[in-house]
Write a protein that holds these residues in place. Structure first.
Motif, PDB file in Angstrom:
ATOM      1  N   UNK A 251       0.145   4.716 -10.727  1.00  0.00           N
ATOM      2  CA  UNK A 251       1.228   5.663 -10.464  1.00  0.00           C
ATOM      3  C   UNK A 251       2.440   4.900  -9.962  1.00  0.00           C
ATOM      4  N   UNK A 252       3.575   5.539 -10.058  1.00  0.00           N
ATOM      5  CA  UNK A 252       4.826   4.924  -9.623  1.00  0.00           C
ATOM      6  C   UNK A 252       5.296   5.586  -8.339  1.00  0.00           C
ATOM      7  N   UNK A 253       5.683   4.744  -7.397  1.00  0.00           N
ATOM      8  CA  UNK A 253       6.160   5.228  -6.107  1.00  0.00           C
ATOM      9  C   UNK A 253       7.244   4.275  -5.608  1.00  0.00           C
ATOM     10  N   UNK A 254       8.395   4.825  -5.245  1.00  0.00           N
ATOM     11  CA  UNK A 254       9.523   4.041  -4.739  1.00  0.00           C
ATOM     12  C   UNK A 254       9.885   2.900  -5.685  1.00  0.00           C
ATOM     13  N   UNK A 255       9.835   3.170  -6.985  1.00  0.00           N
ATOM     14  CA  UNK A 255      10.233   2.181  -7.977  1.00  0.00           C
ATOM     15  C   UNK A 255       9.190   1.136  -8.289  1.00  0.00           C
ATOM     16  N   UNK A 256       7.996   1.242  -7.725  1.00  0.00           N
ATOM     17  CA  UNK A 256       6.921   0.278  -7.957  1.00  0.00           C
ATOM     18  C   UNK A 256       5.710   0.995  -8.538  1.00  0.00           C
ATOM     19  N   UNK A 306       0.947   7.896   8.250  1.00  0.00           N
ATOM     20  CA  UNK A 306       0.468   9.202   7.787  1.00  0.00           C
ATOM     21  C   UNK A 306       1.409   9.786   6.738  1.00  0.00           C
ATOM     22  N   UNK A 307       2.720   9.704   7.005  1.00  0.00           N
ATOM     23  CA  UNK A 307       3.697  10.204   6.037  1.00  0.00           C
ATOM     24  C   UNK A 307       3.645   9.381   4.756  1.00  0.00           C
ATOM     25  N   UNK A 308       3.459   8.056   4.885  1.00  0.00           N
ATOM     26  CA  UNK A 308       3.386   7.204   3.698  1.00  0.00           C
ATOM     27  C   UNK A 308       2.179   7.567   2.837  1.00  0.00           C
ATOM     28  N   UNK A 309       1.038   7.814   3.473  1.00  0.00           N
ATOM     29  CA  UNK A 309      -0.164   8.184   2.721  1.00  0.00           C
ATOM     30  C   UNK A 309       0.054   9.521   2.010  1.00  0.00           C
ATOM     31  N   UNK A 310       0.696  10.468   2.684  1.00  0.00           N
ATOM     32  CA  UNK A 310       0.969  11.757   2.045  1.00  0.00           C
ATOM     33  C   UNK A 310       1.846  11.579   0.810  1.00  0.00           C
ATOM     34  N   UNK A 311       2.887  10.726   0.911  1.00  0.00           N
ATOM     35  CA  UNK A 311       3.764  10.490  -0.234  1.00  0.00           C
ATOM     36  C   UNK A 311       3.020   9.818  -1.381  1.00  0.00           C
ATOM     37  N   UNK A 312       2.159   8.878  -1.074  1.00  0.00           N
ATOM     38  CA  UNK A 312       1.387   8.187  -2.112  1.00  0.00           C
ATOM     39  C   UNK A 312       0.453   9.155  -2.837  1.00  0.00           C
ATOM     40  N   UNK A 313      -0.208  10.018  -2.084  1.00  0.00           N
ATOM     41  CA  UNK A 313      -1.112  10.991  -2.702  1.00  0.00           C
ATOM     42  C   UNK A 313      -0.335  11.983  -3.566  1.00  0.00           C
ATOM     43  N   UNK A 314       0.839  12.399  -3.098  1.00  0.00           N
ATOM     44  CA  UNK A 314       1.661  13.290  -3.915  1.00  0.00           C
ATOM     45  C   UNK A 314       2.020  12.623  -5.241  1.00  0.00           C
ATOM     46  N   UNK A 315       2.419  11.357  -5.174  1.00  0.00           N
ATOM     47  CA  UNK A 315       2.787  10.646  -6.399  1.00  0.00           C
ATOM     48  C   UNK A 315       1.605  10.536  -7.350  1.00  0.00           C
ATOM     49  N   UNK A 317      -1.100  12.480  -7.676  1.00  0.00           N
ATOM     50  CA  UNK A 317      -1.575  13.724  -8.296  1.00  0.00           C
ATOM     51  C   UNK A 317      -0.492  14.428  -9.118  1.00  0.00           C
ATOM     52  N   UNK A 318       0.770  14.241  -8.790  1.00  0.00           N
ATOM     53  CA  UNK A 318       1.809  14.847  -9.634  1.00  0.00           C
ATOM     54  C   UNK A 318       1.981  14.084 -10.934  1.00  0.00           C
ATOM     55  N   UNK A 319       1.613  12.791 -10.947  1.00  0.00           N
ATOM     56  CA  UNK A 319       1.742  11.984 -12.163  1.00  0.00           C
ATOM     57  C   UNK A 319       0.469  11.954 -12.997  1.00  0.00           C
ATOM     58  N   UNK A 320      -0.601  12.540 -12.489  1.00  0.00           N
ATOM     59  CA  UNK A 320      -1.876  12.583 -13.222  1.00  0.00           C
ATOM     60  C   UNK A 320      -2.381  14.025 -13.213  1.00  0.00           C
ATOM     61  N   UNK A 321      -1.917  14.855 -14.146  1.00  0.00           N
ATOM     62  CA  UNK A 321      -2.306  16.274 -14.157  1.00  0.00           C
ATOM     63  C   UNK A 321      -3.807  16.497 -14.220  1.00  0.00           C
ATOM     64  N   UNK A 322      -4.543  15.624 -14.943  1.00  0.00           N
ATOM     65  CA  UNK A 322      -5.987  15.826 -15.039  1.00  0.00           C
ATOM     66  C   UNK A 322      -6.667  15.598 -13.694  1.00  0.00           C
ATOM     67  N   UNK A 323      -6.133  14.680 -12.889  1.00  0.00           N
ATOM     68  CA  UNK A 323      -6.678  14.477 -11.545  1.00  0.00           C
ATOM     69  C   UNK A 323      -6.260  15.622 -10.625  1.00  0.00           C
ATOM     70  N   UNK A 324      -5.062  16.117 -10.837  1.00  0.00           N
ATOM     71  CA  UNK A 324      -4.615  17.276 -10.062  1.00  0.00           C
ATOM     72  C   UNK A 324      -5.509  18.481 -10.324  1.00  0.00           C
ATOM     73  N   UNK A 325      -5.946  18.662 -11.583  1.00  0.00           N
ATOM     74  CA  UNK A 325      -6.839  19.781 -11.902  1.00  0.00           C
ATOM     75  C   UNK A 325      -8.168  19.646 -11.158  1.00  0.00           C
ATOM     76  N   UNK A 326      -8.642  18.420 -11.041  1.00  0.00           N
ATOM     77  CA  UNK A 326      -9.903  18.208 -10.308  1.00  0.00           C
ATOM     78  C   UNK A 326      -9.704  18.528  -8.827  1.00  0.00           C
TER      79      UNK A 326
END
Length: 374
Positions: A251-256, A306-315, A317-326
């Motif tokens: 997944x991509x987060x903060x340009x990486x 904690x905020x960083x982990x939340x942002x990483x998890x958002x990135x 699951x929003x970029x992997x719809x099949x994982x979001x469905x799970x």
């Protein structure tokens, strides 16, 4: 007796819940303190296994005692008057047997003697007939004597209203108190009715204050166990394991772009840019984790993580719809995220250790994924 919980034992792979307390056990050189375990299926254990009848025999023979028999018990003067005594009766062997029986009932979700007394009280409130009053007396006397003062949960009056109600009209309450009258019984009924009305008002108040709580029970809790050898590439068949931080989901987060949450987390944690790139490009989760742990971290990381982990998890699951469905398939279940590789701050390690923040954040991201759909 002070009961401690939870405990359990395994029977054919099934957990049998239990509680335990301290007792005195007779040994070769005198008495010593040991643990008495009581389980839902009626088995008791204190060095050896036995049942309630076995406990009765051991108490009768002195093999198990409720206090140190080698220490004299100071005599306590009898209360005057007895009918209005405001403290428990002494603990006896018979009372303790009743207490253990109540614990077994509670472990099985069945009514205890106190519960049955309250059932009789409610029946009398709806129909204050003489036979219902006598049912209260029967239920009250079935409660272990040393527990009766606690049955009403009234710190001021203890069980005095019950002592008054179970006394026949014309008889002295407790043997040395005022004579029971119809007026006394009516006042006790008013006492119970006032308590029931107060409890109803409190329930209605809580219904208003907690109106956002779900009406139906939540789905069964889900435990995400750590896998010591996670795949390097995304597996062909996806299951709940993809919710784990170590599972591949580029997944991509903060340009990486990061191969896993572990890569992204530790790369974001380090202070030096060169360390970030090395962790991001690590071949495995373990290499990324250990490399990050050896680097100098950002000075604010303990509060920002904690905020960083939340942002990483958002990135992720929003970029992997099949994982979001799970993740969405877990409905409103509590998510327990276990493991020993990540900090106890992130993992669930039982009631005494672990804060389960990854599990909590997964539940948060799940709710956020659901919000736009509604």
């Amino acid at each position: 007796m002070v009961w401690k919980r939870p405990t359990y034992r395994l029977v054919d792979g099934e957990r049998v819940g239990g509680v335990w307390c301290h007792v005195w056990v007779k040994g070769h050189s005198g008495y010593y303190v040991d643990d008495l375990f009581v389980y839902a299926d009626g088995l008791l254990s204190c060095g050896e296994a036995f049942d309630l009848h076995g406990l009765r025999q051991r108490l009768g023979s002195g093999k198990i005692a409720l206090r140190d028999p080698e220490r004299p018990v100071p005599e306590r003067p009898a209360p005057t008057p007895r009918w209005s005594a405001r403290y428990p009766e002494p603990l006896t062997n018979q009372g303790f047997l009743g207490e253990v029986a109540d614990e077994i009932e509670a472990l099985n979700g069945r009514p205890t003697t106190s519960d049955r007394c309250w059932e009789a009280i409610r029946r009398y409130q709806s129909d204050p007939a003489e036979d219902n009053r006598l049912r209260i007396r029967e239920a009250y006397l079935a409660i272990p004597a040393h527990r009766r003062v606690f049955v009403l949960g009234d710190m001021d009056r203890q069980d005095i209203p019950l002592r008054q109600l179970v006394t026949d009209i014309g008889e002295p309450v407790g043997g040395d108190g005022p004579v029971a009258t119809e007026q006394m019984h009516s006042e006790v009924l008013e006492y119970f009715n006032a308590g029931a009305q107060g409890a109803q008002r409190e329930r209605e108040r809580r219904d208003v204050l907690y109106a956002d709580d779900p009406v139906q029970a939540c789905a069964a809790a889900i435990t995400l166990h750590e896998r010591l050898n996670p795949p390097v590439e995304p597996p062909e068949h996806l299951d709940l394991g993809v919710l784990r931080n170590e599972f591949p989901a580029p997944f991509t987060y903060a340009g990486q772009t990061y191969p896993t949450i572990i890569h992204g987390y530790w790369a974001s944690a380090v202070a030096a840019r060169s360390d970030h790139d090395r962790i991001r490009d690590a071949a495995t989760v373990r290499e990324a984790h250990e490399a990050g742990g050896r680097c100098t971290l950002r000075p604010d990381w303990a509060t920002a993580r904690t905020a960083a982990m939340a942002d990483l998890l958002r990135a992720k699951f929003t970029q992997h719809p099949e994982r979001a469905e799970i993740l969405l398939s877990t409905a409103d279940a509590r998510i327990s995220y276990t493991g020993v590789s990540e900090s106890p701050f992130w993992t669930d390690r039982g009631p005494h250790e672990g804060r389960n923040w990854v599990g909590r954040l997964l539940e948060l991201v799940r709710a956020e994924l659901l919000q736009p759909r509604e």
